[in-house]
Write a protein that holds these residues in place. Structure first.
Motif, mmCIF file in Angstrom:
data_model
loop_
_atom_site.group_PDB
_atom_site.id
_atom_site.type_symbol
_atom_site.label_atom_id
_atom_site.label_comp_id
_atom_site.label_asym_id
_atom_site.label_seq_id
_atom_site.Cartn_x
_atom_site.Cartn_y
_atom_site.Cartn_z
ATOM 1 N N ILE A 34 0.850 -1.181 0.000
ATOM 2 C CA ILE A 34 0.000 0.000 0.000
ATOM 3 C C ILE A 34 0.885 1.230 0.000
ATOM 4 O O ILE A 34 1.798 1.358 0.806
ATOM 5 N N THR A 35 0.644 2.137 -0.901
ATOM 6 C CA THR A 35 1.478 3.338 -1.017
ATOM 7 C C THR A 35 1.042 4.387 -0.020
ATOM 8 O O THR A 35 -0.061 4.338 0.541
ATOM 9 N N ALA A 36 1.913 5.365 0.185
ATOM 10 C CA ALA A 36 1.588 6.471 1.075
ATOM 11 C C ALA A 36 0.367 7.233 0.562
ATOM 12 O O ALA A 36 -0.485 7.666 1.335
ATOM 13 N N GLU A 37 0.293 7.379 -0.760
ATOM 14 C CA GLU A 37 -0.848 8.068 -1.357
ATOM 15 C C GLU A 37 -2.147 7.321 -1.083
ATOM 16 O O GLU A 37 -3.172 7.936 -0.739
ATOM 17 N N ALA A 38 -2.114 5.988 -1.185
ATOM 18 C CA ALA A 38 -3.314 5.187 -0.932
ATOM 19 C C ALA A 38 -3.722 5.262 0.539
ATOM 20 O O ALA A 38 -4.912 5.366 0.861
ATOM 21 N N TYR A 39 -2.736 5.221 1.429
ATOM 22 C CA TYR A 39 -3.037 5.370 2.849
ATOM 23 C C TYR A 39 -3.716 6.720 3.108
ATOM 24 O O TYR A 39 -4.749 6.809 3.781
ATOM 25 N N ALA A 40 -3.120 7.779 2.577
ATOM 26 C CA ALA A 40 -3.639 9.122 2.818
ATOM 27 C C ALA A 40 -5.045 9.279 2.245
ATOM 28 O O ALA A 40 -5.937 9.833 2.901
ATOM 29 N N GLU A 41 -5.247 8.801 1.030
ATOM 30 C CA GLU A 41 -6.572 8.909 0.414
ATOM 31 C C GLU A 41 -7.617 8.131 1.224
ATOM 32 O O GLU A 41 -8.750 8.579 1.391
ATOM 33 N N GLY A 42 -7.228 6.963 1.719
ATOM 34 C CA GLY A 42 -8.149 6.172 2.512
ATOM 35 C C GLY A 42 -8.530 6.856 3.808
ATOM 36 O O GLY A 42 -9.708 6.885 4.189
ATOM 37 N N VAL A 43 -7.544 7.438 4.482
ATOM 38 C CA VAL A 43 -7.820 8.152 5.736
ATOM 39 C C VAL A 43 -8.723 9.351 5.485
ATOM 40 O O VAL A 43 -9.714 9.573 6.192
ATOM 41 N N LEU A 44 -8.401 10.136 4.461
ATOM 42 C CA LEU A 44 -9.167 11.353 4.179
ATOM 43 C C LEU A 44 -10.591 11.040 3.732
ATOM 44 O O LEU A 44 -11.495 11.842 3.936
ATOM 45 N N SER A 45 -10.792 9.869 3.140
ATOM 46 C CA SER A 45 -12.130 9.492 2.682
ATOM 47 C C SER A 45 -12.976 8.867 3.791
ATOM 48 O O SER A 45 -14.152 8.565 3.580
ATOM 49 N N GLY A 46 -12.351 8.652 4.959
ATOM 50 C CA GLY A 46 -13.097 8.081 6.080
ATOM 51 C C GLY A 46 -13.147 6.569 6.083
ATOM 52 O O GLY A 46 -13.983 5.976 6.769
ATOM 53 N N ASP A 47 -12.251 5.927 5.342
ATOM 54 C CA ASP A 47 -12.183 4.472 5.318
ATOM 55 C C ASP A 47 -11.615 3.990 6.661
ATOM 56 O O ASP A 47 -10.426 4.124 6.929
ATOM 57 N N ARG A 48 -12.480 3.414 7.510
ATOM 58 C CA ARG A 48 -12.068 3.040 8.853
ATOM 59 C C ARG A 48 -11.019 1.926 8.837
ATOM 60 O O ARG A 48 -10.133 1.888 9.699
ATOM 61 N N ALA A 49 -11.102 1.025 7.863
ATOM 62 C CA ALA A 49 -10.120 -0.052 7.782
ATOM 63 C C ALA A 49 -8.728 0.511 7.495
ATOM 64 O O ALA A 49 -7.744 0.144 8.151
ATOM 65 N N LEU A 50 -8.652 1.422 6.518
ATOM 66 C CA LEU A 50 -7.357 2.019 6.199
ATOM 67 C C LEU A 50 -6.894 2.952 7.306
ATOM 68 O O LEU A 50 -5.685 3.100 7.528
ATOM 69 N N LEU A 51 -7.835 3.585 8.013
ATOM 70 C CA LEU A 51 -7.469 4.423 9.154
ATOM 71 C C LEU A 51 -6.759 3.578 10.208
ATOM 72 O O LEU A 51 -5.694 3.952 10.721
ATOM 73 N N GLY A 52 -7.356 2.435 10.534
ATOM 74 C CA GLY A 52 -6.742 1.559 11.519
ATOM 75 C C GLY A 52 -5.376 1.064 11.077
ATOM 76 O O GLY A 52 -4.431 1.004 11.870
ATOM 77 N N ARG A 53 -5.265 0.726 9.789
ATOM 78 C CA ARG A 53 -3.991 0.232 9.281
ATOM 79 C C ARG A 53 -2.944 1.344 9.211
ATOM 80 O O ARG A 53 -1.743 1.096 9.428
ATOM 81 N N ALA A 54 -3.383 2.569 8.942
ATOM 82 C CA ALA A 54 -2.445 3.695 8.931
ATOM 83 C C ALA A 54 -1.893 3.945 10.328
ATOM 84 O O ALA A 54 -0.701 4.243 10.501
#
Length: 363
Positions: A34-54
């Protein structure tokens, strides 16, 4: 197929076991890619799964994860800073988790999105988080507008997880406009919590006159409000007496802020009585701090302090991890322990080993 062939099919390439192992390996590879961009986009979009993984990425001590986490945080930083940050501390048994659940419920009802960073005591056996807070905050844990993150303290200063501040920023970027940081307990080192929040709340028990004797003076001095919890039933009168005693004690202490006198209140986290009034104090404090510029100045100081602590941590880790230092440290410590070497001489020897090793690497 006989038994031998059946066994072979499970362990040879293409067999069920090898395919399962390959699937697991591919799963972990996809997670790590998972790239930094994908992590950031997931967090900003409110994706709780990616938030937890970030957050897991941020908390990781692996060098590769730390480098990726730095890039993620850099992308998220412009989207942080808008939340109300509140630290909540108090002696074990004071009802911090119950109070947070009562307060969090009110905040959700008022339209807020709430993140709770519950710094758990680390397990003495595994070093991991006991995760008790998530089970105690059942109602909040079920609400999709609330994000609860128990993190192991790892024995760090004041029970504050090493990456709590970074986790706070990630939650802000995800759109949580109130971040509550619950700490393990009360001690002089709880100033670490104060250095990352806007408002610091100290919870007390009825009978706090006796309790004050066991609380370090420094904790009371940095509190922005003191609240006697469990003011219900037979404890109501005792809670009021405690409130008066604490208020009198505060007159002998200089306030942490020249323009703010910490109020002393009572509440019952169990019934919810007085919890709304505590939040009213937080809001009043924040409005005053914004209007006067105090909030902006305080956050600027906190960021600089954060940088300095990270520099110290990095240098200390580099020093202790240096091969030359590791080679002589046990001998030098033994010499100091038996009185054969002065600590000042020991320090000089360690510094020479460290700096000499660095020069050899550079050469």
């Amino acid at each position: 197929m006989d038994a031998g062939d059946a066994f072979a099919s499970r362990i040879l390439p293409g067999g069920p076991v090898s395919r399962e192992a390959e699937a697991i390996e591919n799963h972990h590879r996809r997670r790590s890619q998972i790239t930094a961009e994908a992590y950031a986009e997931g967090v900003l979009s409110g994706d709780r799964a990616l938030l937890g993984r970030a957050i897991t990425l941020v908390e990781s001590g692996a060098a590769a994860h730390q480098r990726l986490a730095e890039e993620v945080l850099e992308r998220l930083l412009p989207h942080t800073g808008k939340a109300i940050r509140v630290g909540i501390t108090g002696a074990p048994g004071v009802g911090k988790s119950t109070f947070i659940e009562a307060l969090g419920g009110r905040l959700l009802g008022a339209g807020h999105r709430v993140a709770v960073l519950a710094v758990d005591p680390s397990s003495v056996l595994t070093g991991g988080s006991i995760l008790g807070d998530k089970t105690r905050m059942e109602a909040l844990g079920r609400d999709p507008r609330c994000f609860i993150r128990p993190s192991p303290s790892g024995g760090t200063l004041g029970g504050v997880a090493r990456k709590t501040r970074e986790t706070l920023l990630v939650c802000e970027a995800a759109g949580y406009d109130v971040v509550l940081v619950e700490t393990v307990g009360v001690g002089q080192s709880e100033v670490a919590v104060r250095s990352m929040v806007d408002f610091f709340l100290l919870l007390l028990l009825p009978g706090a006159g006796d309790e004050l004797q066991g609380i370090k003076k420094g904790i009371i001095e940095i509190a922005d409000a003191l609240v006697v919890n469990k003011a219900d039933g037979e404890n109501r009168a005792r809670a009021e007496v405690a409130r008066q005693e604490v208020a009198r004690a505060l007159h002998y202490l200089a306030p942490a802020r020249p323009d703010w006198r910490p109020p002393v209140q009572t509440c019952s986290a169990l019934t919810g009585e007085g919890v709304g009034e505590v939040w009213d104090v937080v809001k009043a404090f924040r409005l005053r701090a914004i209007a006067s510029g105090v909030l902006e100045d305080e956050r600027r100081r906190q960021s600089l302090g954060w940088l300095r602590r990270m520099v110290e941590d990095h240098l200390l880790a580099r020093f202790h991890g240096h091969p030359a230092v590791q080679a002589i440290l046990p001998v030098i410590e033994a010499e100091v322990a038996r009185g054969a070497m002065a600590p000042t001489a020991a320090l000089a020897a360690l510094v020479r080993a460290f700096e000499g090793g660095d020069k050899e690497e550079a050469g």
